[in-house]
Design an enzyme around this catalytic site. Structure first.
Site, short mmCIF file in Angstrom:
data_model
loop_
_atom_site.label_atom_id
_atom_site.label_comp_id
_atom_site.label_asym_id
_atom_site.label_seq_id
_atom_site.Cartn_x
_atom_site.Cartn_y
_atom_site.Cartn_z
N TYR A 108 -12.09 2.20 9.56
CA TYR A 108 -13.21 2.48 8.65
C TYR A 108 -13.50 1.38 7.64
O TYR A 108 -14.46 1.49 6.89
CB TYR A 108 -12.98 3.81 7.92
CG TYR A 108 -11.66 3.95 7.21
CD1 TYR A 108 -11.44 3.39 5.97
CD2 TYR A 108 -10.62 4.67 7.79
CE1 TYR A 108 -10.24 3.53 5.31
CE2 TYR A 108 -9.42 4.84 7.15
CZ TYR A 108 -9.23 4.27 5.91
OH TYR A 108 -8.02 4.41 5.27
N LYS A 109 -12.71 0.32 7.60
CA LYS A 109 -12.98 -0.76 6.65
C LYS A 109 -13.90 -1.79 7.32
O LYS A 109 -15.07 -1.52 7.55
CB LYS A 109 -11.67 -1.36 6.15
CG LYS A 109 -10.77 -0.38 5.43
CD LYS A 109 -9.53 -1.06 4.89
CE LYS A 109 -8.49 -0.06 4.37
NZ LYS A 109 -8.95 0.79 3.28
N PHE A 161 0.84 -1.19 0.00
CA PHE A 161 0.00 0.00 0.00
C PHE A 161 0.87 1.25 0.00
O PHE A 161 1.76 1.39 0.85
CB PHE A 161 -0.95 0.01 1.20
CG PHE A 161 -2.04 1.04 1.04
CD1 PHE A 161 -3.02 0.87 0.08
CD2 PHE A 161 -2.05 2.18 1.82
CE1 PHE A 161 -4.02 1.82 -0.09
CE2 PHE A 161 -3.04 3.13 1.65
CZ PHE A 161 -4.03 2.95 0.69
N ASP A 214 0.82 -3.84 9.21
CA ASP A 214 -0.35 -3.04 8.83
C ASP A 214 -1.53 -4.01 8.73
O ASP A 214 -1.55 -4.90 7.88
CB ASP A 214 -0.10 -2.35 7.49
CG ASP A 214 -1.24 -1.41 7.08
OD1 ASP A 214 -2.36 -1.58 7.59
OD2 ASP A 214 -1.00 -0.52 6.25
#
Length: 410
Positions: free
Chosen positions: A220-221, A125, A195
């Site tokens: 938020y996922k 990412f 992560d």
């Protein structure tokens, strides 16, 4: 071959089926993007309404004490800890993933005299790499070493201070073994930093079992905390005394309300706080996490895997010869909660799907992603989504000009 009735039967027998009723899901929409933004829990909306109208509106600043605002980072951290195999004293909700990765990586380098290499893989990412680039830009004596995927263990040596890895790859959904790399990193005297953004809330993560040193993830996922929800960080108990938060804000002070000039770090996980907690967004995340009460994370992972298996089976049967190539591991055990396909016109195909009420997302250059959040995605949603995808590919309706225009957010 699975039929639509088979899907309905599976959903009727699914013990997680009742949990779906706790989410606001628009009629006529199949939401397969919980790997990017979780759906709205009814409880989160109610909690934020109360925090705004009653707590802020009526009790004003007294709510820091009266309604426990000041303890929300620890309360939320404790709820997340159960989902990631940590102790409540090892997790706190704070800041964003990017900020937390900076704090943890900087602390890992600062605590290890003579070790000046930060190690990660390319193609992960982007913000993770950007943060490390920024860190070494501020510390000229520190070297950032970026290796090709699969090259981490060969790059380990006694100069490495910290290794940053994603547990689940954001494009493909591939799950990385945590225990093996953590042990290899520990064997050379370095610290592992994980992560968890694409794994917490959908996989049975167990940081302490697998020997992780540090971790961060977003709210938020799959945790459904809302857009821009606070992130969290994990520091294993064995490292808490030695590591120092480089962002020494007042909330990480041992006595923040003494208002003294000199900084003294709080004991334990509290030292990783920095600025004033964002109470409204923490309130939403705190309420959203209640959806996991009584839910076994191994069962969650199994359900996500089954939904993904069904999606792959249906796409390869219904959309054969239409330019789709599986970009995720085929085995459920090797995947997170998403399935990705490559398509040369992936952007346009996804925009056409969204216009038809099937919401996934796109990652450049040609990846379309579909997330299977087990708390609210059903087997029949998977069946119906693939049918819509097949109709779009059959009709090549994605060629319409309106589906070609790129938006700011993909």
């Amino acid at each position: 071959m699975t039929t639509r009735q088979d899907c309905l039967d599976r959903d009727a027998a699914d013990p997680l089926g009742a949990v779906r009723e706790g989410f606001c899901l628009p009629e006529g929409v199949i939401y397969l993007d919980g790997n990017s933004l979780g759906a709205l829990p009814v409880a989160a909306a109610d909690a934020v309404s109360d925090a705004v109208g009653r707590q802020w509106g009526e009790d004003l600043i007294a709510s820091w004490n009266k309604h426990g605002w000041i303890g929300l980072p620890q309360k939320v951290g404790g709820k997340i800890a159960r989902l990631i195999g940590a102790e409540p004293s090892e997790v706190v909700a704070a800041d964003s993933v990017s900020v937390n990765l900076f704090k943890l990586a900087a602390a890992a380098v600062g605590a290890q005299s003579g070790r000046r290499v930060v190690l990660t893989e390319g193609g992960d990412f982007p913000t993770d790499l950007y943060i490390l680039q920024g860190l070494v830009g501020m510390m000229p004596e520190v070297e950032l070493r970026v290796v090709a995927p699969g090259g981490i263990e060969a790059a380990l040596d006694d100069r490495v201070a910290v290794v940053l890895l994603s547990h689940v790859h954001y494009r493909s959904g591939a799950v990385r073994d945590m225990a093996g790399p953590s042990a290899a990193i520990r064997a050379v005297g370095a610290l592992s930093l994980w992560d968890l953004s694409h794994s917490a809330g959908v996989l049975d993560v167990d940081l302490n079992r697998d020997g992780a040193d540090l971790a961060a993830g977003c709210g938020y996922k799959y945790l459904n905390g809302g857009p821009g929800a606070p992130a969290y960080l994990f520091v294993a108990q064995r490292h808490q005394a030695a590591l120092r938060n480089p962002l020494s804000g007042w909330m990480g002070h041992a006595r923040p309300f003494d208002f003294v000039d000199d900084y003294a770090p709080a004991a334990g996980i509290d030292r990783w706080l920095c600025g004033t907690p964002p109470i409204l967004s923490l309130t939403a995340l705190n309420a959203a996490l209640d959806a996991f009460d009584g839910v076994d994370m191994a069962a969650m992972r199994a359900r996500a895997g089954a939904l993904g298996d069904l999606f792959i089976e249906r796409v390869e049967a219904r959309c054969a010869g239409q330019g789709l190539a599986l970009a995720s591991p085929r085995r459920a055990a090797a995947r997170g909660g998403q399935v990705s396909f490559n398509h040369p016109q992936g952007w346009a195909v996804m925009q056409n799907l969204i216009a038809r009420g099937v919401i996934g997302d796109f990652r450049s250059p040609d990846v379309i992603r579909f997330g299977f959040a087990p708390l609210y995605v059903r087997h029949v949603d998977v069946w119906d989504a693939v049918e819509v995808l097949g109709e779009i590919l059959d009709s090549v309706s994605w060629r319409e000009e309106r589906f070609q225009r790129r938006a700011a957010v993909t």
